[in-house]
Design an enzyme around this catalytic site. Structure first.
Site, PDB file in Angstrom:
ATOM      1  N   SER A 127      68.689  47.552  13.038  1.00  0.00           N
ATOM      2  CA  SER A 127      68.560  46.586  14.155  1.00  0.00           C
ATOM      3  C   SER A 127      67.096  46.218  14.409  1.00  0.00           C
ATOM      4  O   SER A 127      66.796  45.082  14.784  1.00  0.00           O
ATOM      5  CB  SER A 127      69.215  47.134  15.427  1.00  0.00           C
ATOM      6  OG  SER A 127      68.494  48.220  15.952  1.00  0.00           O
ATOM      7  N   HIS A 153      58.980  54.697  16.829  1.00  0.00           N
ATOM      8  CA  HIS A 153      59.576  55.996  17.156  1.00  0.00           C
ATOM      9  C   HIS A 153      60.194  55.919  18.554  1.00  0.00           C
ATOM     10  O   HIS A 153      59.560  55.393  19.484  1.00  0.00           O
ATOM     11  CB  HIS A 153      58.507  57.100  17.111  1.00  0.00           C
ATOM     12  CG  HIS A 153      59.068  58.442  17.384  1.00  0.00           C
ATOM     13  ND1 HIS A 153      59.828  59.135  16.454  1.00  0.00           N
ATOM     14  CD2 HIS A 153      59.027  59.221  18.496  1.00  0.00           C
ATOM     15  CE1 HIS A 153      60.209  60.276  16.984  1.00  0.00           C
ATOM     16  NE2 HIS A 153      59.742  60.363  18.220  1.00  0.00           N
ATOM     17  N   ASP A 188      55.239  61.418  13.014  1.00  0.00           N
ATOM     18  CA  ASP A 188      55.299  60.745  14.315  1.00  0.00           C
ATOM     19  C   ASP A 188      53.996  60.897  15.100  1.00  0.00           C
ATOM     20  O   ASP A 188      53.984  61.225  16.294  1.00  0.00           O
ATOM     21  CB  ASP A 188      56.489  61.264  15.145  1.00  0.00           C
ATOM     22  CG  ASP A 188      57.806  60.987  14.447  1.00  0.00           C
ATOM     23  OD1 ASP A 188      57.899  59.958  13.747  1.00  0.00           O
ATOM     24  OD2 ASP A 188      58.729  61.795  14.590  1.00  0.00           O
TER      25      ASP A 188
HETATM   26  C1  GRF Z   1      65.434  53.516  16.093  1.00  0.00           C
HETATM   27  O1  GRF Z   1      65.710  54.103  17.336  1.00  0.00           O
HETATM   28  C2  GRF Z   1      64.044  53.870  15.635  1.00  0.00           C
HETATM   29  O2  GRF Z   1      63.134  53.994  16.677  1.00  0.00           O
HETATM   30  C3  GRF Z   1      64.266  55.205  14.982  1.00  0.00           C
HETATM   31  O3  GRF Z   1      65.514  55.100  14.341  1.00  0.00           O
HETATM   32  C4  GRF Z   1      66.297  54.107  14.984  1.00  0.00           C
HETATM   33  C5  GRF Z   1      66.640  53.095  13.954  1.00  0.00           C
HETATM   34  O4  GRF Z   1      67.498  52.094  14.435  1.00  0.00           O
HETATM   35  N1  GRF Z   1      63.167  55.525  14.119  1.00  0.00           N
HETATM   36  P1  GRF Z   1      67.709  50.769  13.605  1.00  0.00           P
HETATM   37  O5  GRF Z   1      68.090  51.184  12.178  1.00  0.00           O
HETATM   38  O6  GRF Z   1      66.450  49.982  13.629  1.00  0.00           O
HETATM   39  O7  GRF Z   1      68.859  50.061  14.273  1.00  0.00           O
END
Ligand code: GRF
Length: 227
Positions: free
Chosen positions: A34, A124, A160
């Site tokens: 996303s 993150h 991170d």
């Molecule tokens: C997000 O919450 C991002 O911060 C974390 O993993 C999740 C990935 O979500 N690293 P998406 O694949 O971008 O929907």
């Protein structure tokens, strides 16, 4: 009169010049994608989307939008080093100015991080330096913090950790579940990740002693919040 091109053609020309001056982006994902989608929809120049998982949902969106996709499955490699070398090869074929990690769930080797030092960015789901690692929303709820959020940062060899470009805060509300809190944070991720990448793509970030400064008018948007 009559010597100027029609307004729309002029806009297209301006946009083209503007975009070609920007750094191009390769996005690396592992799943839903996303954040990748938010970056693509913001109009940034995304050259390719690479996944370490063949059936990552996000790959479909990229393909449907005419973006090159590649799969480098970590399971096919005997070591982190050999996987990272193949991943680097896939990235370098697109010669990006920026490598954007977006939900990429692999720990990277020091060699890989150094190769893209200063041009690899991650999102993150916590207000770093709080809650590096996994299960950030669960941990925030367990600790009873009242404010949570997300961070866009340059990637350094420490997990991170790295110069912070943008953060957005959200409230932790009474009765929140992990999913409700994650969804509130994710809405902010989709706002600040494209914003931070645009700043970097436009060469507007200055990093001094680990501190990032944004040149220009909209720098205060790094504090975006839903409080
Ligand atoms: C997000 O919450 C991002 O911060 C974390 O993993 C999740 C990935 O979500 N690293 P998406 O694949 O971008 O929907």
């Amino acid at each position: 009169m009559g010597s100027l091109p029609p307004a729309r053609a002029q806009d297209a020309l301006t946009l083209q010049r503007y975009n070609s001056a920007m750094k191009s982006i390769v996005i690396v994902i592992s799943g839903r994608g996303s954040n990748m989608r938010a970056i693509v929809e913001s109009g940034l120049p995304v050259e390719a989307v690479i996944s370490n998982v063949a059936d990552a949902a996000g790959l479909g969106f990229a393909r449907d939008n005419g973006i090159a996709t590649e799969v480098v499955e970590h399971r096919a490699f005997p070591s982190r080093e050999s996987f990272d070398a193949e991943l680097a090869g896939a990235i370098d074929r697109h010669a990006p100015g920026i490598v954007a990690l977006a939900g990429f769930m692999r720990i990277l080797t020091g060699g890989f991080v150094h190769r893209y030092e200063g041009r690899m960015i991650n999102i993150h789901p916590s207000l770093l330096p709080s809650y590096p690692g996994l299960h950030t929303h669960r941990r925030a709820l367990e600790e009873g913090v009242k404010v949570h959020g997300c961070t866009v940062h340059f990637v350094t060899p420490r997990l991170d950790h790295g110069p912070i470009i943008a953060q957005a805060a959200v409230p932790v509300l009474p009765g929140d579940t992990e999913d409700a809190l994650a969804a509130r944070v994710l809405r902010q991720e989709h706002r600040i990740y494209p914003l931070a990448l645009r700043w970097f793509a436009e060469d507007r970030l200055i990093v001094e002693n680990g501190i990032v400064r944004v040149k220009g008018q909209d720098a205060s948007q790094a504090l975006l919040s839903e409080l």
